[in-house]
Motif scaffolding. Structure first.
Motif, PDB file in Angstrom:
ATOM      1  N   CYS A  69       0.862  -1.175   0.000  1.00 40.02           N
ATOM      2  CA  CYS A  69       0.000   0.000   0.000  1.00 40.02           C
ATOM      3  C   CYS A  69       0.905   1.234   0.000  1.00 40.02           C
ATOM      4  CB  CYS A  69      -0.874   0.040   1.245  1.00 40.02           C
ATOM      5  SG  CYS A  69      -2.008  -1.324   1.403  1.00 40.02           S
ATOM      6  N   TYR A  70       0.418   2.295  -0.604  1.00 41.47           N
ATOM      7  CA  TYR A  70       1.192   3.531  -0.684  1.00 41.47           C
ATOM      8  C   TYR A  70       0.384   4.689  -0.139  1.00 41.47           C
ATOM      9  CZ  TYR A  70       4.374   0.862  -3.565  1.00 41.47           C
ATOM     10  OH  TYR A  70       5.268  -0.070  -4.000  1.00 41.47           O
ATOM     11  N   GLU A  71       1.105   5.730   0.299  1.00 45.52           N
ATOM     12  CA  GLU A  71       0.454   6.919   0.811  1.00 45.52           C
ATOM     13  C   GLU A  71       1.201   8.163   0.337  1.00 45.52           C
ATOM     14  OE1 GLU A  71       0.564   6.502   5.060  1.00 45.52           O
ATOM     15  OE2 GLU A  71       2.730   6.774   5.163  1.00 45.52           O
ATOM     16  N   PHE A  72       0.498   9.292   0.401  1.00 41.72           N
ATOM     17  CA  PHE A  72       1.067  10.581   0.030  1.00 41.72           C
ATOM     18  C   PHE A  72       1.204  11.447   1.269  1.00 41.72           C
ATOM     19  CE2 PHE A  72      -0.815   9.221  -3.979  1.00 41.72           C
ATOM     20  CZ  PHE A  72       0.143   9.603  -4.893  1.00 41.72           C
ATOM     21  N   LEU A  73       2.278  12.210   1.304  1.00 40.59           N
ATOM     22  CA  LEU A  73       2.515  13.191   2.350  1.00 40.59           C
ATOM     23  C   LEU A  73       2.955  14.496   1.691  1.00 40.59           C
ATOM     24  CD1 LEU A  73       3.954  10.267   3.401  1.00 40.59           C
ATOM     25  CD2 LEU A  73       3.958  11.615   5.466  1.00 40.59           C
ATOM     26  N   TRP A  74       2.849  15.585   2.431  1.00 37.21           N
ATOM     27  CA  TRP A  74       3.382  16.854   1.942  1.00 37.21           C
ATOM     28  C   TRP A  74       4.890  16.725   1.826  1.00 37.21           C
ATOM     29  CZ3 TRP A  74       1.446  22.293   3.033  1.00 37.21           C
ATOM     30  CH2 TRP A  74       0.056  22.363   2.951  1.00 37.21           C
ATOM     31  N   GLY A  75       5.441  17.239   0.746  1.00 37.19           N
ATOM     32  CA  GLY A  75       6.877  17.261   0.576  1.00 37.19           C
ATOM     33  C   GLY A  75       7.472  18.505   1.219  1.00 37.19           C
ATOM     34  N   PRO A  76       8.803  18.545   1.319  1.00 37.38           N
ATOM     35  CA  PRO A  76       9.458  19.675   1.975  1.00 37.38           C
ATOM     36  C   PRO A  76       9.215  21.019   1.284  1.00 37.38           C
ATOM     37  CG  PRO A  76      11.087  18.132   1.078  1.00 37.38           C
ATOM     38  CD  PRO A  76       9.745  17.513   0.910  1.00 37.38           C
ATOM     39  N   ARG A  77       9.094  21.030  -0.020  1.00 40.56           N
ATOM     40  CA  ARG A  77       8.852  22.297  -0.719  1.00 40.56           C
ATOM     41  C   ARG A  77       7.449  22.825  -0.417  1.00 40.56           C
ATOM     42  NH1 ARG A  77       9.623  23.439  -7.209  1.00 40.56           N
ATOM     43  NH2 ARG A  77       8.860  25.584  -7.190  1.00 40.56           N
ATOM     44  N   ALA A  78       6.451  21.946  -0.381  1.00 45.64           N
ATOM     45  CA  ALA A  78       5.097  22.370  -0.026  1.00 45.64           C
ATOM     46  C   ALA A  78       5.085  22.927   1.395  1.00 45.64           C
ATOM     47  CB  ALA A  78       4.122  21.201  -0.148  1.00 45.64           C
ATOM     48  N   GLN A  79       5.783  22.264   2.299  1.00 46.46           N
ATOM     49  CA  GLN A  79       5.857  22.729   3.686  1.00 46.46           C
ATOM     50  C   GLN A  79       6.554  24.075   3.796  1.00 46.46           C
ATOM     51  OE1 GLN A  79       7.653  19.579   5.955  1.00 46.46           O
ATOM     52  NE2 GLN A  79       5.939  18.202   5.630  1.00 46.46           N
ATOM     53  N   ALA A  80       7.540  24.314   2.931  1.00 48.03           N
ATOM     54  CA  ALA A  80       8.273  25.581   2.972  1.00 48.03           C
ATOM     55  C   ALA A  80       7.468  26.731   2.365  1.00 48.03           C
ATOM     56  CB  ALA A  80       9.608  25.434   2.233  1.00 48.03           C
ATOM     57  N   GLU A  81       6.606  26.430   1.400  1.00 41.96           N
ATOM     58  CA  GLU A  81       5.896  27.479   0.676  1.00 41.96           C
ATOM     59  C   GLU A  81       4.526  27.814   1.243  1.00 41.96           C
ATOM     60  OE1 GLU A  81       5.802  26.562  -3.499  1.00 41.96           O
ATOM     61  OE2 GLU A  81       7.981  26.620  -3.663  1.00 41.96           O
ATOM     62  N   THR A  82       3.922  26.904   1.981  1.00 40.66           N
ATOM     63  CA  THR A  82       2.582  27.158   2.498  1.00 40.66           C
ATOM     64  C   THR A  82       2.401  26.394   3.797  1.00 40.66           C
ATOM     65  OG1 THR A  82       0.240  27.311   1.883  1.00 40.66           O
ATOM     66  CG2 THR A  82       1.418  25.310   1.202  1.00 40.66           C
ATOM     67  N   THR A  83       1.195  26.431   4.338  1.00 40.63           N
ATOM     68  CA  THR A  83       0.922  25.745   5.596  1.00 40.63           C
ATOM     69  C   THR A  83      -0.337  24.896   5.462  1.00 40.63           C
ATOM     70  OG1 THR A  83      -0.480  27.510   6.479  1.00 40.63           O
ATOM     71  CG2 THR A  83       1.896  27.682   6.909  1.00 40.63           C
ATOM     72  N   MET A  84      -0.457  23.944   6.341  1.00 37.37           N
ATOM     73  CA  MET A  84      -1.664  23.116   6.354  1.00 37.37           C
ATOM     74  C   MET A  84      -2.876  23.948   6.753  1.00 37.37           C
ATOM     75  SD  MET A  84      -0.529  19.419   7.725  1.00 37.37           S
ATOM     76  CE  MET A  84       0.607  18.425   6.781  1.00 37.37           C
ATOM     77  N   LEU A  85      -2.680  24.975   7.569  1.00 39.48           N
ATOM     78  CA  LEU A  85      -3.788  25.853   7.928  1.00 39.48           C
ATOM     79  C   LEU A  85      -4.360  26.523   6.689  1.00 39.48           C
ATOM     80  CD1 LEU A  85      -5.586  27.194   9.993  1.00 39.48           C
ATOM     81  CD2 LEU A  85      -3.798  28.906  10.364  1.00 39.48           C
ATOM     82  N   LYS A  86      -3.495  26.999   5.794  1.00 35.60           N
ATOM     83  CA  LYS A  86      -3.977  27.609   4.554  1.00 35.60           C
ATOM     84  C   LYS A  86      -4.718  26.582   3.702  1.00 35.60           C
ATOM     85  CE  LYS A  86      -0.531  31.254   4.242  1.00 35.60           C
ATOM     86  NZ  LYS A  86       0.625  31.779   3.509  1.00 35.60           N
ATOM     87  N   ALA A  87      -4.233  25.356   3.678  1.00 35.26           N
ATOM     88  CA  ALA A  87      -4.911  24.305   2.920  1.00 35.26           C
ATOM     89  C   ALA A  87      -6.282  24.012   3.517  1.00 35.26           C
ATOM     90  CB  ALA A  87      -4.058  23.040   2.884  1.00 35.26           C
ATOM     91  N   LEU A  88      -6.364  23.936   4.843  1.00 34.04           N
ATOM     92  CA  LEU A  88      -7.650  23.698   5.489  1.00 34.04           C
ATOM     93  C   LEU A  88      -8.630  24.831   5.203  1.00 34.04           C
ATOM     94  CD1 LEU A  88      -6.576  22.292   8.963  1.00 34.04           C
ATOM     95  CD2 LEU A  88      -7.898  21.092   7.224  1.00 34.04           C
ATOM     96  N   LYS A  89      -8.160  26.060   5.287  1.00 34.05           N
ATOM     97  CA  LYS A  89      -9.025  27.212   4.994  1.00 34.05           C
ATOM     98  C   LYS A  89      -9.479  27.177   3.533  1.00 34.05           C
ATOM     99  CE  LYS A  89      -7.476  30.364   8.575  1.00 34.05           C
ATOM    100  NZ  LYS A  89      -6.893  31.673   8.878  1.00 34.05           N
ATOM    101  N   PHE A  90      -8.592  26.748   2.640  1.00 35.68           N
ATOM    102  CA  PHE A  90      -8.949  26.632   1.226  1.00 35.68           C
ATOM    103  C   PHE A  90     -10.050  25.586   1.038  1.00 35.68           C
ATOM    104  CE2 PHE A  90      -8.400  24.812  -3.023  1.00 35.68           C
ATOM    105  CZ  PHE A  90      -8.468  25.960  -3.806  1.00 35.68           C
TER     106      PHE A  90
END
Length: 148
Positions: free
Chosen positions: A100-121
């Motif tokens: 089984c495989y899964e996806f996670l945020w990569g380091p560039r996504a973490q550096a450029e934005t936040t999970m809070l912004k994604a949740l608000k989106f």
């Protein structure tokens, strides 16, 4: 966007600098697909099973191993291009048979934005207010880096 005048404005989605891919000499924006995947990962709690990601993409008409007119071969875009760009991490879940495989945020996504912004989106797209997510902090005292 003004379809009658054939005028479209592209905006940066919550801080991501990725601007698309080149295909047949043209540049097509595909950040929306990346944003969708990052939002699925966020809504699943930091990592998303591959099946959940494909379910979300199928709703958009993007299917695994089927060439899309805008995104090309989506599996290649997601598991190669965006991994190489370090927006996504695609990894095997240990101790599972079959694999089984899964996806996670990569380091560039973490550096450029936040999970809070994604949740608000996600909330904005679903026409919801943050009171639907009780754990979502409010106000200026909220430290967005807490969710990165």
């Amino acid at each position: 966007m003004d379809p009658s005048a054939h005028t479209y404005f592209l905006i940066i989605a919550f801080g991501l600098t990725y601007d698309g891919m080149v295909s047949n000499g043209h540049k097509y924006p595909n950040t929306g697909l990346l944003v969708t995947i990052l939002c699925v990962i966020t809504s699943e709690g930091d990592c998303a099973p591959e099946e959940k990601v494909w379910e979300a993409l199928n709703v958009l008409g993007v299917q695994d191993r089927k060439v899309h007119w805008l995104y090309g071969e989506p599996r290649e875009l997601i598991t190669k291009v965006w991994m190489q760009e370090q927006y996504l991490v695609y990894c095997q879940v240990p101790n599972n048979y079959p694999a089984c495989y899964e996806f996670l945020w990569g380091p560039r996504a973490q550096a450029e934005t936040t999970m809070l912004k994604a949740l608000k989106f996600v909330l904005m797209v679903n026409h919801r207010d943050s009171h639907f997510v009780p754990s979502l902090p409010e106000g200026p005292e909220c430290n967005e880096n807490y969710y990165a």
